[in-house]
Structure formats: C-alpha cells, structure tokens
Design a protein around this motif. Structure first.
Motif, PDB file in Angstrom:
ATOM      1  N   UNK A 286       0.823  -1.201   0.000  1.00 22.55           N
ATOM      2  CA  UNK A 286       0.000   0.000   0.000  1.00 22.55           C
ATOM      3  C   UNK A 286       0.864   1.260   0.000  1.00 22.55           C
ATOM      4  N   UNK A 287       1.950   1.219   0.740  1.00 27.67           N
ATOM      5  CA  UNK A 287       2.867   2.355   0.779  1.00 27.67           C
ATOM      6  C   UNK A 287       3.476   2.611  -0.598  1.00 27.67           C
ATOM      7  N   UNK A 288       3.909   1.542  -1.266  1.00 24.84           N
ATOM      8  CA  UNK A 288       4.464   1.692  -2.612  1.00 24.84           C
ATOM      9  C   UNK A 288       3.403   2.186  -3.590  1.00 24.84           C
ATOM     10  N   UNK A 289       2.185   1.664  -3.421  1.00 24.47           N
ATOM     11  CA  UNK A 289       1.114   2.088  -4.316  1.00 24.47           C
ATOM     12  C   UNK A 289       0.874   3.577  -4.243  1.00 24.47           C
ATOM     13  N   UNK A 290       0.931   4.119  -3.050  1.00 25.38           N
ATOM     14  CA  UNK A 290       0.725   5.560  -2.931  1.00 25.38           C
ATOM     15  C   UNK A 290       1.882   6.326  -3.541  1.00 25.38           C
ATOM     16  N   UNK A 291       3.099   5.870  -3.308  1.00 27.53           N
ATOM     17  CA  UNK A 291       4.260   6.565  -3.869  1.00 27.53           C
ATOM     18  C   UNK A 291       4.228   6.555  -5.389  1.00 27.53           C
ATOM     19  N   UNK A 292       3.715   5.492  -5.971  1.00 24.77           N
ATOM     20  CA  UNK A 292       3.646   5.392  -7.434  1.00 24.77           C
ATOM     21  C   UNK A 292       2.693   6.432  -8.009  1.00 24.77           C
ATOM     22  N   UNK A 293       1.687   6.839  -7.219  1.00 24.34           N
ATOM     23  CA  UNK A 293       0.720   7.820  -7.729  1.00 24.34           C
ATOM     24  C   UNK A 293       1.360   9.166  -8.037  1.00 24.34           C
ATOM     25  N   UNK A 294       2.566   9.425  -7.526  1.00 24.24           N
ATOM     26  CA  UNK A 294       3.240  10.670  -7.862  1.00 24.24           C
ATOM     27  C   UNK A 294       3.754  10.657  -9.299  1.00 24.24           C
ATOM     28  N   UNK A 295       3.789   9.484  -9.915  1.00 25.55           N
ATOM     29  CA  UNK A 295       4.180   9.332 -11.325  1.00 25.55           C
ATOM     30  C   UNK A 295       5.563   9.918 -11.595  1.00 25.55           C
ATOM     31  N   UNK A 296       6.502   9.589 -10.720  1.00 28.36           N
ATOM     32  CA  UNK A 296       7.876  10.033 -10.931  1.00 28.36           C
ATOM     33  C   UNK A 296       8.811   8.966 -10.363  1.00 28.36           C
ATOM     34  N   UNK A 301      15.082   4.173   0.217  1.00 33.39           N
ATOM     35  CA  UNK A 301      16.196   4.226   1.161  1.00 33.39           C
ATOM     36  C   UNK A 301      16.050   3.192   2.271  1.00 33.39           C
ATOM     37  N   UNK A 302      14.860   2.836   2.612  1.00 31.77           N
ATOM     38  CA  UNK A 302      14.659   1.857   3.672  1.00 31.77           C
ATOM     39  C   UNK A 302      13.254   1.937   4.213  1.00 31.77           C
ATOM     40  N   UNK A 303      12.939   0.970   5.076  1.00 34.90           N
ATOM     41  CA  UNK A 303      13.765  -0.110   5.621  1.00 34.90           C
ATOM     42  C   UNK A 303      13.873  -1.292   4.646  1.00 34.90           C
ATOM     43  N   UNK A 304      14.585  -2.361   5.034  1.00 34.70           N
ATOM     44  CA  UNK A 304      14.741  -3.506   4.133  1.00 34.70           C
ATOM     45  C   UNK A 304      13.405  -4.106   3.690  1.00 34.70           C
ATOM     46  N   UNK A 305      12.384  -4.061   4.547  1.00 37.64           N
ATOM     47  CA  UNK A 305      11.083  -4.628   4.168  1.00 37.64           C
ATOM     48  C   UNK A 305      10.480  -3.892   2.975  1.00 37.64           C
ATOM     49  N   UNK A 306      10.683  -2.571   2.920  1.00 35.91           N
ATOM     50  CA  UNK A 306      10.169  -1.801   1.789  1.00 35.91           C
ATOM     51  C   UNK A 306      10.982  -2.094   0.533  1.00 35.91           C
ATOM     52  N   UNK A 307      12.285  -2.322   0.686  1.00 34.63           N
ATOM     53  CA  UNK A 307      13.129  -2.688  -0.452  1.00 34.63           C
ATOM     54  C   UNK A 307      12.649  -4.001  -1.052  1.00 34.63           C
ATOM     55  N   UNK A 308      12.386  -4.981  -0.211  1.00 31.49           N
ATOM     56  CA  UNK A 308      11.931  -6.284  -0.700  1.00 31.49           C
ATOM     57  C   UNK A 308      10.546  -6.172  -1.330  1.00 31.49           C
ATOM     58  N   UNK A 309       9.681  -5.389  -0.727  1.00 31.98           N
ATOM     59  CA  UNK A 309       8.346  -5.199  -1.294  1.00 31.98           C
ATOM     60  C   UNK A 309       8.434  -4.546  -2.663  1.00 31.98           C
ATOM     61  N   UNK A 310       9.381  -3.602  -2.848  1.00 30.28           N
ATOM     62  CA  UNK A 310       9.555  -2.966  -4.148  1.00 30.28           C
ATOM     63  C   UNK A 310       9.977  -3.977  -5.199  1.00 30.28           C
ATOM     64  N   UNK A 311      10.856  -4.921  -4.809  1.00 27.21           N
ATOM     65  CA  UNK A 311      11.280  -5.966  -5.757  1.00 27.21           C
ATOM     66  C   UNK A 311      10.092  -6.848  -6.144  1.00 27.21           C
ATOM     67  N   UNK A 312       9.248  -7.179  -5.175  1.00 27.57           N
ATOM     68  CA  UNK A 312       8.089  -8.020  -5.477  1.00 27.57           C
ATOM     69  C   UNK A 312       7.114  -7.295  -6.398  1.00 27.57           C
ATOM     70  N   UNK A 313       6.894  -6.029  -6.121  1.00 28.22           N
ATOM     71  CA  UNK A 313       5.956  -5.263  -6.948  1.00 28.22           C
ATOM     72  C   UNK A 313       6.486  -5.127  -8.365  1.00 28.22           C
ATOM     73  N   UNK A 314       7.795  -4.911  -8.509  1.00 24.79           N
ATOM     74  CA  UNK A 314       8.387  -4.819  -9.846  1.00 24.79           C
ATOM     75  C   UNK A 314       8.188  -6.107 -10.617  1.00 24.79           C
ATOM     76  N   UNK A 315       8.248  -7.247  -9.936  1.00 21.74           N
ATOM     77  CA  UNK A 315       8.019  -8.519 -10.600  1.00 21.74           C
ATOM     78  C   UNK A 315       6.566  -8.714 -11.005  1.00 21.74           C
ATOM     79  N   UNK A 347      15.794  -0.392  -4.463  1.00 29.30           N
ATOM     80  CA  UNK A 347      15.644  -0.335  -5.910  1.00 29.30           C
ATOM     81  C   UNK A 347      15.145   1.030  -6.369  1.00 29.30           C
ATOM     82  N   UNK A 348      15.617   1.423  -7.535  1.00 31.97           N
ATOM     83  CA  UNK A 348      15.083   2.615  -8.179  1.00 31.97           C
ATOM     84  C   UNK A 348      13.852   2.189  -8.938  1.00 31.97           C
ATOM     85  N   UNK A 349      12.728   2.809  -8.678  1.00 31.85           N
ATOM     86  CA  UNK A 349      11.464   2.396  -9.257  1.00 31.85           C
ATOM     87  C   UNK A 349      11.021   3.428 -10.282  1.00 31.85           C
TER      88      UNK A 349
END
Length: 349
Positions: A286-296, A301-315, A347-349
C-alpha cells in the motif's frame, strides 16, 4: 400576539449585529415605543440587550453572564443535531458532553423536525487508511487559544520527527492560530529562538507554560493558512502510528510533495527537484502504491522490508503488452531494464 412578536424581535437581534430602533419598528410593524417595551421584556427573560441613546442609537444582543434560551430555525436545528452526530472525537472528554447536547436538542425538537432527524440513520465505519486522530486535552486548547488572543508568549517542549528517530526541543513561541486538518490539531506560531514560523502538532506539545511576556503583531508568512500548514516538512503522525513506515528519495519538487502527500507524511527538500519523503501505510504494498501515484522516479532508502516489497511489486507488474498481431500478442518479451540495486540501496522504481 405579544409572545410571537417578542420571539420575532429576538430572532432579528440574533441575525444582525446592530439594529436601530426605527429599523426594528419597521420590520415588526409597530411603533418605536412598542419596540422599547419588547426590549425590556427580553431583558427580564435574561437576554442581555444593550442600547445607545440618540438619533444614531442602536440595539445589540450582547454576551451575558449565563446562556439564555436560543432561537434557531428548522434547518439550523437539524444542522446542529447532525454535526453533533458526525463530528470527529479528537478532544478528550467531550464525548459525554456531545451526547448530552444532542439529547437536549432532540428533546426540544418539534414532532416534524424529530421525524426528519430520525430518517438520518448514521453509522460510523472505520477507514483502514485513516488512523484515529490523537486525543487533545481541552485544557491545552483553552490555554493556547487564550494565549493567541492575548498575544502571550508560551514555552513548551515539542517532539519532532527526524527521519528514523524523534527528538525533543524547547520552543518559545508566539501563538497565532489553531487549525484542524484531517482530525489533527495544529498551532501556527512564530518561534522566537529560531526566528521562523512553524505548524506544531498539538499532540506533540508537552509541558506548556505561560510566560509574563507579550508579543507584538507579526505578519504571517502565507495568507493561506491551509497552504502554510500543508507545506510544513514535519506535519504528520509519528512512525509508530503505522505498521509500515518507509523513506524514499523522490524526483519531485518539495512544493508538489507538500501539496499531494497525506497528513501522515513528512518530507525534506534535498534540492530543487529531489525530495526525501517519509510516510506510512497499513502494508508495504500500500505504501508503494501511494508513492507510485506521484508518477515520478524514486529510490527506496529503507527499511529492508520496503526494499523487498519494491522488488516483489516490480516482478508483479512485469506483464506482456498486446501487440498489433495475434501471433505476437501472447509471446513473452524480456522485461525492460527498470532500475539498479546496489549494496545497501533500495531499488530505483
């Protein structure tokens, strides 16, 4: 007849700050002498009506030592009753007073209004995205409101959010105005020690103490108080209020982040185009989903759980795009290069 005219006179006095005797007489269709008798009748009933003498004299309904009976029309009565049922409970100890006020109004409503109010069946449903607002001590509200009106300096300890930690600081402030945004209370004030304006969250203020000093009039940095409060870097909830909380570097100017980020976010302008933003949500996705709405583009930067979630979402978003022909529509193409992951970096998204 007299009672009806007296009630109409009271209603007129409540709708306008000042009335001349001649103006009231014309509205009521009576003589100025009758108006004076009706004014005296209102005073006997406990309504503090003041008057000035002379050709330019006027009548005014003033504030008294006690609350006299009020006159409201049908729509005002319904508005008050509905507001009491739907108002957010962000002030400590006001729940019982709100219920008693609502019951008092219901008892006084005439049958046709009571029936209209009964048709509004209101159920409060919790929103998973919006956390309940912090409870504010009414005594704190009263102290700050009084200090703002009398221009009294106040001193307090304030807990601010500093990325991954919190820190307390001592503030000597000139209180200007109280603001409510998304159920959160803010004090717009000028910090004399730091020589700057701030919007302080009331739930983070501790050890409020008045001083014997007064301050002079000062121009607010932004005429739009809403815009000023929303543009404050530290404006949201503390990290422990959300189960998931992360930090990213976003290729987006801080002015746009301030405009669209939720109240539970804080941010820091790195330069004209890069902003570090901290915010929380009920899940990492949900956190990544909101950040994606900025369309940029942004980098975690962290924490590691958000890094891993970003990798899963990219997949998960690695999907085929249908081509112009059926033969190639179902062929799986190699995923495009979407970013890089360095040791210790997200990851850079």
């Amino acid at each position: 007849m007299i009672a009806n005219r007296t009630l109409e006179l009271l209603s007129l006095l409540q709708t306008k700050k000042e009335w001349t005797g001649e103006g009231l007489a014309q509205r009521l269709g009576v003589s100025p002498r009758t108006v004076r008798r009706d004014i005296n009748r209102l005073r006997e009933l406990g309504y503090p009506v003041t008057a000035t003498k002379g050709p330019s004299g006027y009548y005014r309904l003033s504030r008294g030592a006690r609350l006299p009976p009020l006159i409201v029309d049908d729509e005002q009565a319904l508005a008050i009753a509905l507001s009491l049922q739907t108002a957010p409970a962000s002030v400590t100890g006001m729940g019982d007073a709100t219920k008693r006020a609502l019951n008092s109004i219901k008892e006084l409503l005439p049958p046709h209004l009571a029936h209209r109010l009964a048709t509004f069946s209101i159920e409060h449903i919790e929103n998973a995205w919006e956390l309940a607002p912090p409870q504010i001590d009414p005594a704190l509200l009263a102290q700050l409101s009084t200090a703002a009106q009398q221009r009294d300096l106040v001193r307090f300890s304030y807990r601010s959010l500093n990325h991954d930690s919190t820190e307390d600081s001592e503030v000597l402030a000139e209180p200007h105005r109280l603001v409510v945004w998304s159920g959160r209370w803010y004090l717009v004030a000028y910090d004399q020690q730091r020589c700057s304006w701030h919007a302080y969250r009331l739930d983070r203020i501790r050890s409020l103490a008045p001083t014997s000093w007064r301050f002079g009039e000062r121009e607010v940095p932004d005429e739009d108080i809403t815009r000023f409060v929303q543009s404050q870097p530290d404006r949201g909830d503390t990290p422990d209020t959300w189960p998931c909380w992360g930090t990213v570097l976003m290729e987006c100017p801080a002015t746009l982040v301030a405009k669209w980020a939720p109240g539970a976010a804080s941010f820091e302008a790195i330069d004209d185009r890069i902003t570090r933003i901290q915010m929380g949500a009920w899940s990492w996705s949900a956190l990544l989903g909101f950040l994606i709405t900025f369309s940029c583009r942004f980098t975690v930067e962290g924490p590691p759980e958000l890094v891993e979630a970003a990798r899963r979402v990219m997949g998960r978003i690695d999907v085929d795009i249908p081509g112009p022909t059926d033969a190639r529509r179902h062929q799986r193409q190699p995923p495009p290069e979407r970013g890089r992951v360095k040791s210790g970096d997200g990851p850079a998204v």
